[in-house]
Design a protein around this motif. Structure first.
Motif, PDB file in Angstrom:
ATOM      1  N   ASN A  96       0.833  -1.202   0.000  1.00 47.72           N
ATOM      2  CA  ASN A  96       0.000   0.000   0.000  1.00 47.72           C
ATOM      3  C   ASN A  96       0.872   1.259   0.000  1.00 47.72           C
ATOM      4  O   ASN A  96       0.677   2.164  -0.808  1.00 47.72           O
ATOM      5  N   ALA A  97       1.854   1.312   0.902  1.00 47.93           N
ATOM      6  CA  ALA A  97       2.728   2.481   1.002  1.00 47.93           C
ATOM      7  C   ALA A  97       3.556   2.674  -0.263  1.00 47.93           C
ATOM      8  O   ALA A  97       3.777   3.801  -0.711  1.00 47.93           O
ATOM      9  N   CYS A  98       3.991   1.582  -0.853  1.00 50.17           N
ATOM     10  CA  CYS A  98       4.792   1.636  -2.081  1.00 50.17           C
ATOM     11  C   CYS A  98       3.956   2.173  -3.245  1.00 50.17           C
ATOM     12  O   CYS A  98       4.390   3.083  -3.963  1.00 50.17           O
ATOM     13  N   LEU A  99       2.754   1.634  -3.422  1.00 54.56           N
ATOM     14  CA  LEU A  99       1.883   2.093  -4.496  1.00 54.56           C
ATOM     15  C   LEU A  99       1.509   3.561  -4.294  1.00 54.56           C
ATOM     16  O   LEU A  99       1.534   4.348  -5.231  1.00 54.56           O
ATOM     17  N   LEU A 100       1.222   3.933  -3.065  1.00 56.14           N
ATOM     18  CA  LEU A 100       0.873   5.314  -2.768  1.00 56.14           C
ATOM     19  C   LEU A 100       2.034   6.259  -3.081  1.00 56.14           C
ATOM     20  O   LEU A 100       1.842   7.319  -3.683  1.00 56.14           O
ATOM     21  N   ALA A 101       3.256   5.862  -2.717  1.00 60.99           N
ATOM     22  CA  ALA A 101       4.437   6.694  -3.014  1.00 60.99           C
ATOM     23  C   ALA A 101       4.597   6.893  -4.520  1.00 60.99           C
ATOM     24  O   ALA A 101       4.889   8.006  -4.980  1.00 60.99           O
ATOM     25  N   LEU A 102       4.394   5.845  -5.289  1.00 54.13           N
ATOM     26  CA  LEU A 102       4.517   5.944  -6.748  1.00 54.13           C
ATOM     27  C   LEU A 102       3.418   6.824  -7.341  1.00 54.13           C
ATOM     28  O   LEU A 102       3.681   7.655  -8.217  1.00 54.13           O
ATOM     29  N   LEU A 103       2.205   6.659  -6.866  1.00 51.39           N
ATOM     30  CA  LEU A 103       1.093   7.456  -7.394  1.00 51.39           C
ATOM     31  C   LEU A 103       1.220   8.927  -6.999  1.00 51.39           C
ATOM     32  O   LEU A 103       0.925   9.809  -7.796  1.00 51.39           O
ATOM     33  N   GLU A 104       1.666   9.190  -5.787  1.00 52.76           N
ATOM     34  CA  GLU A 104       1.827  10.574  -5.336  1.00 52.76           C
ATOM     35  C   GLU A 104       2.919  11.303  -6.114  1.00 52.76           C
ATOM     36  O   GLU A 104       2.896  12.521  -6.202  1.00 52.76           O
ATOM     37  N   ALA A 105       3.852  10.563  -6.707  1.00 53.20           N
ATOM     38  CA  ALA A 105       4.924  11.175  -7.506  1.00 53.20           C
ATOM     39  C   ALA A 105       4.415  11.637  -8.869  1.00 53.20           C
ATOM     40  O   ALA A 105       5.141  12.302  -9.609  1.00 53.20           O
ATOM     41  N   LYS A 106       3.199  11.276  -9.236  1.00 52.19           N
ATOM     42  CA  LYS A 106       2.539  11.728 -10.469  1.00 52.19           C
ATOM     43  C   LYS A 106       3.381  11.549 -11.732  1.00 52.19           C
ATOM     44  O   LYS A 106       3.571  12.464 -12.514  1.00 52.19           O
ATOM     45  N   GLY A 107       3.910  10.336 -11.890  1.00 53.54           N
ATOM     46  CA  GLY A 107       4.659  10.015 -13.099  1.00 53.54           C
ATOM     47  C   GLY A 107       6.142  10.309 -13.025  1.00 53.54           C
ATOM     48  O   GLY A 107       6.884   9.975 -13.942  1.00 53.54           O
ATOM     49  N   GLU A 108       6.588  10.914 -11.941  1.00 54.71           N
ATOM     50  CA  GLU A 108       8.022  11.174 -11.749  1.00 54.71           C
ATOM     51  C   GLU A 108       8.661   9.957 -11.081  1.00 54.71           C
ATOM     52  O   GLU A 108       7.995   9.192 -10.390  1.00 54.71           O
ATOM     53  N   ALA A 109       9.957   9.805 -11.272  1.00 55.90           N
ATOM     54  CA  ALA A 109      10.680   8.690 -10.654  1.00 55.90           C
ATOM     55  C   ALA A 109      10.761   8.877  -9.141  1.00 55.90           C
ATOM     56  O   ALA A 109      10.899   9.999  -8.653  1.00 55.90           O
ATOM     57  N   VAL A 110      10.648   7.778  -8.425  1.00 54.52           N
ATOM     58  CA  VAL A 110      10.839   7.763  -6.973  1.00 54.52           C
ATOM     59  C   VAL A 110      12.138   7.018  -6.729  1.00 54.52           C
ATOM     60  O   VAL A 110      12.243   5.833  -7.045  1.00 54.52           O
ATOM     61  N   ASP A 111      13.139   7.719  -6.193  1.00 53.04           N
ATOM     62  CA  ASP A 111      14.440   7.069  -6.006  1.00 53.04           C
ATOM     63  C   ASP A 111      14.409   6.106  -4.820  1.00 53.04           C
ATOM     64  O   ASP A 111      13.483   6.122  -4.007  1.00 53.04           O
ATOM     65  N   TYR A 112      15.425   5.260  -4.752  1.00 54.18           N
ATOM     66  CA  TYR A 112      15.475   4.216  -3.730  1.00 54.18           C
ATOM     67  C   TYR A 112      15.411   4.798  -2.323  1.00 54.18           C
ATOM     68  O   TYR A 112      14.692   4.282  -1.467  1.00 54.18           O
ATOM     69  N   ASP A 113      16.163   5.867  -2.054  1.00 54.06           N
ATOM     70  CA  ASP A 113      16.177   6.447  -0.707  1.00 54.06           C
ATOM     71  C   ASP A 113      14.796   6.956  -0.307  1.00 54.06           C
ATOM     72  O   ASP A 113      14.344   6.737   0.817  1.00 54.06           O
ATOM     73  N   THR A 114      14.116   7.615  -1.232  1.00 58.43           N
ATOM     74  CA  THR A 114      12.771   8.115  -0.946  1.00 58.43           C
ATOM     75  C   THR A 114      11.816   6.966  -0.691  1.00 58.43           C
ATOM     76  O   THR A 114      11.005   7.000   0.241  1.00 58.43           O
TER      77      THR A 114
END
Length: 121
Positions: A33-51
């Motif tokens: 859930n947290a992973c999918l939410l982080a990706l969706l909140e980035a709105k198409g931008e890359a989410v780096d490993y640290d984030t």
């Protein structure tokens, strides 16, 4: 929290629920859930490993293989059995990105959840 809808599923982040277009639903594990939410909140931008580590595990002290394992499981859940759907792409040596963000409709949580009102008369 937001609700996210694609042509193939609807994601209710507040209660970890993914409802497929055929009506079937699953409860996502907290990390998925947290992973999918982080990706969706980035709105198409890359989410780096640290984030990703900070948002999902609350730390930066984990192996990137841990993230890869969760992403692999999440891909299976959100791709609905269709390998041609590439919702999550790997950005080599950087992180991950939600690929088809233009397909995502962001809804307000105030919209009634179909199961929440199913017992009302």
């Amino acid at each position: 929290m937001q609700t996210y809808k694609t042509p193939h599923w609807t994601f209710y982040s507040a209660n970890n629920e993914l409802i497929y277009s055929d009506g079937k639903s699953i409860q996502l594990a907290a990390r998925h859930n947290a992973c999918l939410l982080a990706l969706l909140e980035a709105k198409g931008e890359a989410v780096d490993y640290d984030t990703m580590l900070l948002k999902v595990w609350g730390t930066q002290f984990r192996d990137t293989n841990t993230i890869a394992s969760v992403i692999s499981e999440l891909r299976k859940q959100i791709n609905c059995g269709d390998p041609s759907l590439k919702y999550i792409v790997t950005i080599p040596k950087k992180g991950y990105r939600f690929n088809n963000f233009e397909e995502v409709e962001t809804l307000q949580e105030s919209i009634s959840h179909p199961k929440k009102n199913s017992n009302r008369k």
